[in-house]
Scaffold this motif. Sequence first.
Motif, PDB file in Angstrom:
ATOM      1  N   PHE A  37       0.828  -1.203   0.000  1.00 47.01           N
ATOM      2  CA  PHE A  37       0.000   0.000   0.000  1.00 47.01           C
ATOM      3  C   PHE A  37       0.866   1.259   0.000  1.00 47.01           C
ATOM      4  O   PHE A  37       0.623   2.195  -0.776  1.00 47.01           O
ATOM      5  CB  PHE A  37      -0.923  -0.006   1.215  1.00 47.01           C
ATOM      6  N   VAL A  38       1.874   1.307   0.860  1.00 44.90           N
ATOM      7  CA  VAL A  38       2.750   2.484   0.921  1.00 44.90           C
ATOM      8  C   VAL A  38       3.507   2.647  -0.391  1.00 44.90           C
ATOM      9  O   VAL A  38       3.676   3.774  -0.895  1.00 44.90           O
ATOM     10  CB  VAL A  38       3.717   2.355   2.109  1.00 44.90           C
ATOM     11  N   THR A  39       3.959   1.558  -0.987  1.00 40.24           N
ATOM     12  CA  THR A  39       4.689   1.644  -2.261  1.00 40.24           C
ATOM     13  C   THR A  39       3.803   2.193  -3.366  1.00 40.24           C
ATOM     14  O   THR A  39       4.222   3.045  -4.156  1.00 40.24           O
ATOM     15  CB  THR A  39       5.226   0.264  -2.649  1.00 40.24           C
ATOM     16  N   GLU A  40       2.547   1.733  -3.427  1.00 40.15           N
ATOM     17  CA  GLU A  40       1.626   2.235  -4.451  1.00 40.15           C
ATOM     18  C   GLU A  40       1.280   3.695  -4.217  1.00 40.15           C
ATOM     19  O   GLU A  40       1.231   4.492  -5.164  1.00 40.15           O
ATOM     20  CB  GLU A  40       0.350   1.382  -4.442  1.00 40.15           C
ATOM     21  N   LEU A  41       1.053   4.071  -2.972  1.00 41.56           N
ATOM     22  CA  LEU A  41       0.727   5.464  -2.681  1.00 41.56           C
ATOM     23  C   LEU A  41       1.908   6.373  -2.984  1.00 41.56           C
ATOM     24  O   LEU A  41       1.734   7.492  -3.494  1.00 41.56           O
ATOM     25  CB  LEU A  41       0.323   5.589  -1.207  1.00 41.56           C
ATOM     26  N   GLY A  50       7.019  17.241   4.299  1.00 40.73           N
ATOM     27  CA  GLY A  50       6.031  18.293   4.438  1.00 40.73           C
ATOM     28  C   GLY A  50       4.755  18.023   3.679  1.00 40.73           C
ATOM     29  O   GLY A  50       3.833  18.849   3.704  1.00 40.73           O
ATOM     30  N   THR A  51       4.660  16.876   3.007  1.00 39.60           N
ATOM     31  CA  THR A  51       3.490  16.524   2.209  1.00 39.60           C
ATOM     32  C   THR A  51       2.616  15.531   2.964  1.00 39.60           C
ATOM     33  O   THR A  51       3.115  14.612   3.613  1.00 39.60           O
ATOM     34  CB  THR A  51       3.911  15.908   0.870  1.00 39.60           C
ATOM     35  N   THR A  52       1.311  15.735   2.858  1.00 39.11           N
ATOM     36  CA  THR A  52       0.331  14.827   3.447  1.00 39.11           C
ATOM     37  C   THR A  52      -0.442  14.145   2.334  1.00 39.11           C
ATOM     38  O   THR A  52      -0.848  14.798   1.370  1.00 39.11           O
ATOM     39  CB  THR A  52      -0.642  15.588   4.362  1.00 39.11           C
ATOM     40  N   VAL A  53      -0.646  12.851   2.456  1.00 36.81           N
ATOM     41  CA  VAL A  53      -1.401  12.072   1.471  1.00 36.81           C
ATOM     42  C   VAL A  53      -2.541  11.379   2.199  1.00 36.81           C
ATOM     43  O   VAL A  53      -2.307  10.654   3.178  1.00 36.81           O
ATOM     44  CB  VAL A  53      -0.518  11.028   0.757  1.00 36.81           C
ATOM     45  N   VAL A  54      -3.771  11.604   1.747  1.00 37.37           N
ATOM     46  CA  VAL A  54      -4.940  10.938   2.310  1.00 37.37           C
ATOM     47  C   VAL A  54      -5.517  10.018   1.240  1.00 37.37           C
ATOM     48  O   VAL A  54      -5.613  10.387   0.070  1.00 37.37           O
ATOM     49  CB  VAL A  54      -5.995  11.954   2.805  1.00 37.37           C
ATOM     50  N   ALA A  55      -5.875   8.811   1.635  1.00 38.89           N
ATOM     51  CA  ALA A  55      -6.394   7.816   0.698  1.00 38.89           C
ATOM     52  C   ALA A  55      -7.662   7.207   1.279  1.00 38.89           C
ATOM     53  O   ALA A  55      -7.863   7.157   2.502  1.00 38.89           O
ATOM     54  CB  ALA A  55      -5.357   6.724   0.434  1.00 38.89           C
ATOM     55  N   LEU A  57     -10.074   3.722   1.114  1.00 39.67           N
ATOM     56  CA  LEU A  57     -10.112   2.304   0.773  1.00 39.67           C
ATOM     57  C   LEU A  57     -11.552   1.810   0.838  1.00 39.67           C
ATOM     58  O   LEU A  57     -12.327   2.225   1.716  1.00 39.67           O
ATOM     59  CB  LEU A  57      -9.250   1.483   1.740  1.00 39.67           C
ATOM     60  N   ASP A  58     -11.908   0.915  -0.081  1.00 38.30           N
ATOM     61  CA  ASP A  58     -13.248   0.333  -0.053  1.00 38.30           C
ATOM     62  C   ASP A  58     -13.288  -0.850   0.903  1.00 38.30           C
ATOM     63  O   ASP A  58     -12.328  -1.119   1.640  1.00 38.30           O
ATOM     64  CB  ASP A  58     -13.686  -0.067  -1.465  1.00 38.30           C
ATOM     65  N   ALA A  59     -14.403  -1.575   0.888  1.00 37.78           N
ATOM     66  CA  ALA A  59     -14.558  -2.695   1.810  1.00 37.78           C
ATOM     67  C   ALA A  59     -13.562  -3.810   1.536  1.00 37.78           C
ATOM     68  O   ALA A  59     -13.255  -4.606   2.437  1.00 37.78           O
ATOM     69  CB  ALA A  59     -15.990  -3.238   1.735  1.00 37.78           C
ATOM     70  N   GLU A  60     -13.041  -3.883   0.311  1.00 39.29           N
ATOM     71  CA  GLU A  60     -12.062  -4.911  -0.051  1.00 39.29           C
ATOM     72  C   GLU A  60     -10.626  -4.423   0.110  1.00 39.29           C
ATOM     73  O   GLU A  60      -9.701  -5.042  -0.406  1.00 39.29           O
ATOM     74  CB  GLU A  60     -12.296  -5.354  -1.497  1.00 39.29           C
ATOM     75  N   HIS A  61     -10.468  -3.292   0.769  1.00 38.11           N
ATOM     76  CA  HIS A  61      -9.151  -2.687   1.013  1.00 38.11           C
ATOM     77  C   HIS A  61      -8.458  -2.262  -0.287  1.00 38.11           C
ATOM     78  O   HIS A  61      -7.232  -2.230  -0.352  1.00 38.11           O
ATOM     79  CB  HIS A  61      -8.240  -3.644   1.801  1.00 38.11           C
ATOM     80  N   ARG A  62      -9.235  -1.928  -1.306  1.00 33.45           N
ATOM     81  CA  ARG A  62      -8.678  -1.399  -2.551  1.00 33.45           C
ATOM     82  C   ARG A  62      -8.780   0.121  -2.532  1.00 33.45           C
ATOM     83  O   ARG A  62      -9.782   0.680  -2.102  1.00 33.45           O
ATOM     84  CB  ARG A  62      -9.425  -1.970  -3.759  1.00 33.45           C
ATOM     85  N   MET A  63      -7.750   0.773  -3.031  1.00 34.26           N
ATOM     86  CA  MET A  63      -7.719   2.232  -3.039  1.00 34.26           C
ATOM     87  C   MET A  63      -8.670   2.761  -4.106  1.00 34.26           C
ATOM     88  O   MET A  63      -8.580   2.410  -5.274  1.00 34.26           O
ATOM     89  CB  MET A  63      -6.293   2.724  -3.304  1.00 34.26           C
ATOM     90  N   THR A  64      -9.597   3.615  -3.698  1.00 31.85           N
ATOM     91  CA  THR A  64     -10.568   4.197  -4.614  1.00 31.85           C
ATOM     92  C   THR A  64     -10.317   5.670  -4.890  1.00 31.85           C
ATOM     93  O   THR A  64     -10.766   6.189  -5.915  1.00 31.85           O
ATOM     94  CB  THR A  64     -11.987   4.032  -4.055  1.00 31.85           C
ATOM     95  N   ALA A  65      -9.613   6.365  -4.013  1.00 30.98           N
ATOM     96  CA  ALA A  65      -9.324   7.791  -4.208  1.00 30.98           C
ATOM     97  C   ALA A  65      -8.151   8.167  -3.318  1.00 30.98           C
ATOM     98  O   ALA A  65      -7.894   7.529  -2.289  1.00 30.98           O
ATOM     99  CB  ALA A  65     -10.542   8.654  -3.875  1.00 30.98           C
ATOM    100  N   SER A  66      -7.430   9.218  -3.730  1.00 30.92           N
ATOM    101  CA  SER A  66      -6.308   9.720  -2.932  1.00 30.92           C
ATOM    102  C   SER A  66      -6.013  11.147  -3.341  1.00 30.92           C
ATOM    103  O   SER A  66      -6.324  11.567  -4.463  1.00 30.92           O
ATOM    104  CB  SER A  66      -5.057   8.844  -3.120  1.00 30.92           C
ATOM    105  N   ALA A  67      -5.408  11.892  -2.433  1.00 30.26           N
ATOM    106  CA  ALA A  67      -5.033  13.291  -2.694  1.00 30.26           C
ATOM    107  C   ALA A  67      -3.819  13.618  -1.844  1.00 30.26           C
ATOM    108  O   ALA A  67      -3.671  13.133  -0.724  1.00 30.26           O
ATOM    109  CB  ALA A  67      -6.185  14.233  -2.360  1.00 30.26           C
ATOM    110  N   SER A  68      -2.934  14.439  -2.388  1.00 32.90           N
ATOM    111  CA  SER A  68      -1.741  14.890  -1.668  1.00 32.90           C
ATOM    112  C   SER A  68      -1.724  16.409  -1.647  1.00 32.90           C
ATOM    113  O   SER A  68      -2.137  17.062  -2.603  1.00 32.90           O
ATOM    114  CB  SER A  68      -0.468  14.342  -2.329  1.00 32.90           C
ATOM    115  N   PRO A 163       9.657   2.580   0.752  1.00 32.54           N
ATOM    116  CA  PRO A 163      10.257   3.889   0.440  1.00 32.54           C
ATOM    117  C   PRO A 163      10.484   4.710   1.708  1.00 32.54           C
ATOM    118  O   PRO A 163       9.944   4.406   2.763  1.00 32.54           O
ATOM    119  CB  PRO A 163       9.216   4.539  -0.461  1.00 32.54           C
ATOM    120  N   HIS A 164      11.272   5.777   1.567  1.00 37.29           N
ATOM    121  CA  HIS A 164      11.542   6.681   2.670  1.00 37.29           C
ATOM    122  C   HIS A 164      11.282   8.114   2.212  1.00 37.29           C
ATOM    123  O   HIS A 164      10.837   8.351   1.080  1.00 37.29           O
ATOM    124  CB  HIS A 164      12.977   6.520   3.176  1.00 37.29           C
ATOM    125  N   SER A 165      11.562   9.085   3.080  1.00 34.10           N
ATOM    126  CA  SER A 165      11.222  10.476   2.765  1.00 34.10           C
ATOM    127  C   SER A 165      12.047  11.060   1.633  1.00 34.10           C
ATOM    128  O   SER A 165      11.683  12.099   1.077  1.00 34.10           O
ATOM    129  CB  SER A 165      11.391  11.351   4.014  1.00 34.10           C
TER     130      SER A 165
END
Length: 240
Positions: A37-41, A50-55, A57-68, A163-165
């Motif tokens: 999940f972290v690698t895909e995001l 300094g960046t924030t990423v919000v994602a 997830l649906d009921a199957e734990h699949r990412m449906t939307a994200s924004a940074s 990944p790292h910062s």
Amino acid sequence: MINGIDRGPSHYDKRRTLTLPEWQQLGVPLLRAPREFVTELHRRHLPQPGTTVVAVLDAEHRMTASASFGVRPQFSDGWDHRNALLGHLRRVTPHDLKRISPNRTAVLLRCRDGGPDWTEQDGAWMWALRAAAELHGLRCGSYLTLTPAGWQSLGDGRRGRNPHSGSWTLGPVHTVTELPPRTPSDTRASRSAARTPMQTPTPPVPAPAEPQIAPVTSLDAIRALEPARDNRTVRRTGTR
């Protein structure tokens, strides 16, 4: 809250932060595959410190939307962070306020400098994630950090080195400012000429042959070439 309108924080509000033990007591659902999940995001957003990423997830734990997005340093209160999260959630996904129970989950990733341990700002973002998820009809999910030491899911101890910062520097070029600088026109012409393969010069087409013209000779020159005439009178005799 005054007449149904949120007028902002006041000194009567309680502390808008969560400690790590308080976060653990919330019982947030764990990610099934946090490393993937972290690698895909990270691949989608390439967050810098300094960046924030919000994602979401649906009921199957699949990412449906994200924004940074980035937050100004002077905004350090959990109420400000909640408003920022809620505004971006409204842009990328509809709310689920009409559901009896939340069906989707909001997850937060913070890319920052410093050590991987919990900080006061992490506590403010934890409070903001829980509040924004509730106001948008979502379930509060995991809180992840991305530091020079790697990634970490605070509260459950799962972590990794990559990944790292600083991994965003290994990503592809996205901005025009990172493209090679423009070169002068004469330099471009010389470079283009150097890249063009050398062509064999075409021999010139010979002009059609003109007819030979004899030089004009004067009449006096012609007479000078003739043999000298005998000026003696020729006696003619009659025919016998």
